[in-house]
Design a protein around this motif. Structure first.
Motif, short mmCIF file in Angstrom:
data_model
loop_
_atom_site.label_atom_id
_atom_site.label_comp_id
_atom_site.label_asym_id
_atom_site.label_seq_id
_atom_site.Cartn_x
_atom_site.Cartn_y
_atom_site.Cartn_z
N ALA A 199 12.36 2.51 -6.21
CA ALA A 199 11.37 1.51 -5.79
C ALA A 199 10.42 1.30 -6.96
O ALA A 199 10.22 2.19 -7.78
CB ALA A 199 10.60 2.00 -4.57
N ILE A 200 9.88 0.11 -7.05
CA ILE A 200 8.93 -0.20 -8.12
C ILE A 200 7.56 -0.50 -7.51
O ILE A 200 7.45 -0.79 -6.32
CB ILE A 200 9.41 -1.38 -8.98
N ASP A 201 6.56 -0.43 -8.35
CA ASP A 201 5.18 -0.55 -7.88
C ASP A 201 4.97 -1.82 -7.05
O ASP A 201 4.29 -1.80 -6.02
CB ASP A 201 4.22 -0.57 -9.07
N THR A 202 5.54 -2.92 -7.51
CA THR A 202 5.30 -4.19 -6.85
C THR A 202 5.95 -4.29 -5.46
O THR A 202 5.62 -5.20 -4.70
CB THR A 202 5.80 -5.35 -7.73
N ASP A 203 6.84 -3.35 -5.14
CA ASP A 203 7.41 -3.32 -3.79
C ASP A 203 6.33 -3.03 -2.76
O ASP A 203 6.46 -3.39 -1.58
CB ASP A 203 8.50 -2.24 -3.68
N PHE A 204 5.27 -2.35 -3.18
CA PHE A 204 4.24 -1.88 -2.24
C PHE A 204 2.86 -2.44 -2.53
O PHE A 204 1.93 -2.19 -1.78
CB PHE A 204 4.17 -0.35 -2.27
N ARG A 205 2.73 -3.17 -3.63
CA ARG A 205 1.40 -3.62 -4.03
C ARG A 205 1.00 -4.87 -3.27
O ARG A 205 1.62 -5.92 -3.40
CB ARG A 205 1.35 -3.87 -5.54
N ASN A 206 -0.02 -4.74 -2.44
CA ASN A 206 -0.62 -5.88 -1.76
C ASN A 206 -2.08 -5.56 -1.49
O ASN A 206 -2.58 -4.50 -1.89
CB ASN A 206 0.13 -6.22 -0.45
N SER A 207 -2.74 -6.42 -0.81
CA SER A 207 -4.19 -6.26 -0.62
C SER A 207 -4.55 -5.06 0.24
O SER A 207 -5.70 -4.61 0.25
CB SER A 207 -4.78 -7.53 -0.01
N ASP A 208 -3.56 -4.54 0.99
CA ASP A 208 -3.86 -3.43 1.92
C ASP A 208 -3.49 -2.06 1.37
O ASP A 208 -3.69 -1.06 2.05
CB ASP A 208 -3.10 -3.65 3.23
N THR A 209 -2.93 -1.98 0.18
CA THR A 209 -2.52 -0.68 -0.37
C THR A 209 -3.32 -0.34 -1.60
O THR A 209 -3.67 -1.21 -2.40
CB THR A 209 -1.03 -0.69 -0.73
N ASP A 210 -3.60 0.95 -1.76
CA ASP A 210 -4.28 1.40 -2.97
C ASP A 210 -3.27 2.13 -3.85
O ASP A 210 -2.11 2.32 -3.48
CB ASP A 210 -5.49 2.29 -2.65
N GLU A 211 -3.70 2.55 -5.04
CA GLU A 211 -2.81 3.18 -6.01
C GLU A 211 -2.22 4.48 -5.49
O GLU A 211 -1.06 4.81 -5.79
CB GLU A 211 -3.55 3.42 -7.33
N ASN A 212 -2.98 5.23 -4.72
CA ASN A 212 -2.46 6.49 -4.18
C ASN A 212 -1.31 6.25 -3.22
O ASN A 212 -0.32 7.01 -3.21
CB ASN A 212 -3.58 7.26 -3.47
N GLU A 213 -1.41 5.22 -2.40
CA GLU A 213 -0.33 4.89 -1.47
C GLU A 213 0.91 4.43 -2.22
O GLU A 213 2.04 4.79 -1.85
CB GLU A 213 -0.79 3.80 -0.50
N ILE A 214 0.71 3.63 -3.26
CA ILE A 214 1.85 3.17 -4.06
C ILE A 214 2.55 4.35 -4.70
O ILE A 214 3.78 4.47 -4.66
CB ILE A 214 1.37 2.17 -5.14
N TYR A 215 1.75 5.26 -5.29
CA TYR A 215 2.32 6.46 -5.91
C TYR A 215 3.13 7.27 -4.90
O TYR A 215 4.25 7.69 -5.18
CB TYR A 215 1.21 7.33 -6.50
N GLU A 216 2.58 7.49 -3.72
CA GLU A 216 3.24 8.32 -2.72
C GLU A 216 4.56 7.70 -2.26
O GLU A 216 5.57 8.41 -2.12
CB GLU A 216 2.32 8.52 -1.51
N ASN A 217 4.57 6.40 -2.04
CA ASN A 217 5.81 5.73 -1.62
C ASN A 217 6.89 5.85 -2.68
O ASN A 217 8.06 6.14 -2.38
CB ASN A 217 5.53 4.26 -1.33
N ILE A 218 6.52 5.62 -3.92
CA ILE A 218 7.49 5.70 -5.02
C ILE A 218 7.95 7.14 -5.22
O ILE A 218 9.13 7.40 -5.46
CB ILE A 218 6.88 5.12 -6.31
N PHE A 219 7.04 8.08 -5.10
CA PHE A 219 7.39 9.50 -5.24
C PHE A 219 8.44 9.90 -4.21
O PHE A 219 9.42 10.60 -4.53
CB PHE A 219 6.13 10.35 -5.09
N GLN A 220 8.27 9.47 -2.97
CA GLN A 220 9.20 9.84 -1.90
C GLN A 220 10.59 9.26 -2.15
O GLN A 220 11.61 9.95 -1.96
CB GLN A 220 8.67 9.36 -0.55
N ILE A 221 10.67 8.00 -2.58
CA ILE A 221 11.97 7.35 -2.75
C ILE A 221 12.63 7.73 -4.07
O ILE A 221 13.80 8.09 -4.12
CB ILE A 221 11.80 5.82 -2.67
N ASN A 222 11.88 7.66 -5.16
CA ASN A 222 12.46 7.84 -6.49
C ASN A 222 12.67 9.29 -6.88
O ASN A 222 13.48 9.58 -7.76
CB ASN A 222 11.56 7.19 -7.55
#
Length: 266
Positions: free
Chosen positions: A152-175
């Motif tokens: 997964a890439i950062d832009t898969d999760f980047r929107n107005s409702d997510t912060d950097e920590n959430e993006i990191y955690e999502n990518i960490f779990q998948i990648n």
């Protein structure tokens, strides 16, 4: 392969994304077949149990005529993962299992290749990843190669409702977490078959490459997985498993098509 067990492919005719949608990656001149996938682990290509090869040629494949392969990942039905899957299935004697999150894409693949093992899996859940691997090995009757293409890439999760920590955690779990879970579940079967783990990574893991800010978490996860694979490869318990990190050249995928990595000139 490069020293340290890596294969570094940065371009040339053997790594082009061709119009048929398949990727050809060859270990030397004359070995690649356009529209197929060829990944060699040695300079002499003698097929002594350390190459993963789909060329249809004679003497190149370690398991020619009977390879059992799992292509794991959300992109397992599109992009590089889809191309690898189609390349294996376009040759006789290869059994393939794939996973993806999108049911519609899996249905398309199963319609085109009824013999494929295709399961809907959310790799953000490591328990689903482990279950898929266990069931796939059972359905295939063994395992010769595990291709870790999930990312997964950062832009898969980047929107107005997510912060950097959430993006990191999502990518960490998948990648990372999911790939490690797949490897651990597959390890014993790969030891039996003297099989291979092939990890699809990115040229941005190189120290001299500047990471685009828009995909910083993605690149960091690839670097950490590369380090994990180095330790895995050096572990004496894994001596019967061949481990490769593959850096494709410029390949047309959803990331490059959207201009995320290379801008509007792609």
């Amino acid at each position: 392969g490069e020293s340290g067990g890596d294969i570094n492919i940065t371009g040339g005719t053997g790594s082009n994304f061709n119009p048929s949608g398949l990727v050809s990656i060859s270990g030397g001149s004359g070995n690649g077949v356009t529209g197929g996938v060829t990944i060699f682990g040695g300079s002499d290509n003698d097929g002594l149990g350390y190459s993963v090869c789909v060329t249809g040629g004679i003497g190149n494949g370690a398991n020619a005529g009977g390879a059992l392969t799992i292509v794991g990942g959300v992109p397992g039905v599109t992009g590089i993962g889809g191309a690898i899957t189609e390349a294996f299935l376009s040759h006789d004697g290869y059994s393939v299992a794939i996973c993806a999150r999108t049911k519609e894409k899996l249905d398309e693949m199963k319609s085109a290749y009824p013999e494929i093992v295709a399961e809907q899996v959310d790799l953000g859940d490591r328990h689903q990843a482990k279950q898929f691997m266990s069931e796939a090995i059972h359905d295939l009757g063994g395992l010769d190669a595990l291709i870790l293409n999930a990312a997964a890439i950062d832009t898969d999760f980047r929107n107005s409702d997510t912060d950097e920590n959430e993006i990191y955690e999502n990518i960490f779990q998948i990648n990372e977490v999911a790939n490690v879970a797949l490897m651990r579940q597959a390890r014993e079967e790969l030891k039996k078959s003297h099989g291979a783990v092939i990890f699809l990574t990115t040229r941005f893991i190189k120290e001299d490459m500047e990471t685009p800010p828009s995909i910083k978490h993605y690149v960091a996860s690839k670097r950490r997985m590369h380090q994990y694979l180095e330790k895995f490869r050096q572990d004496e318990q894994n001596k019967d498993i061949f481990v490769f990190s593959v850096i494709p050249g410029s390949v047309e995928t959803r990331m490059t098509r959207s201009g995320m990595l290379f801008g509007d000139e792609t």
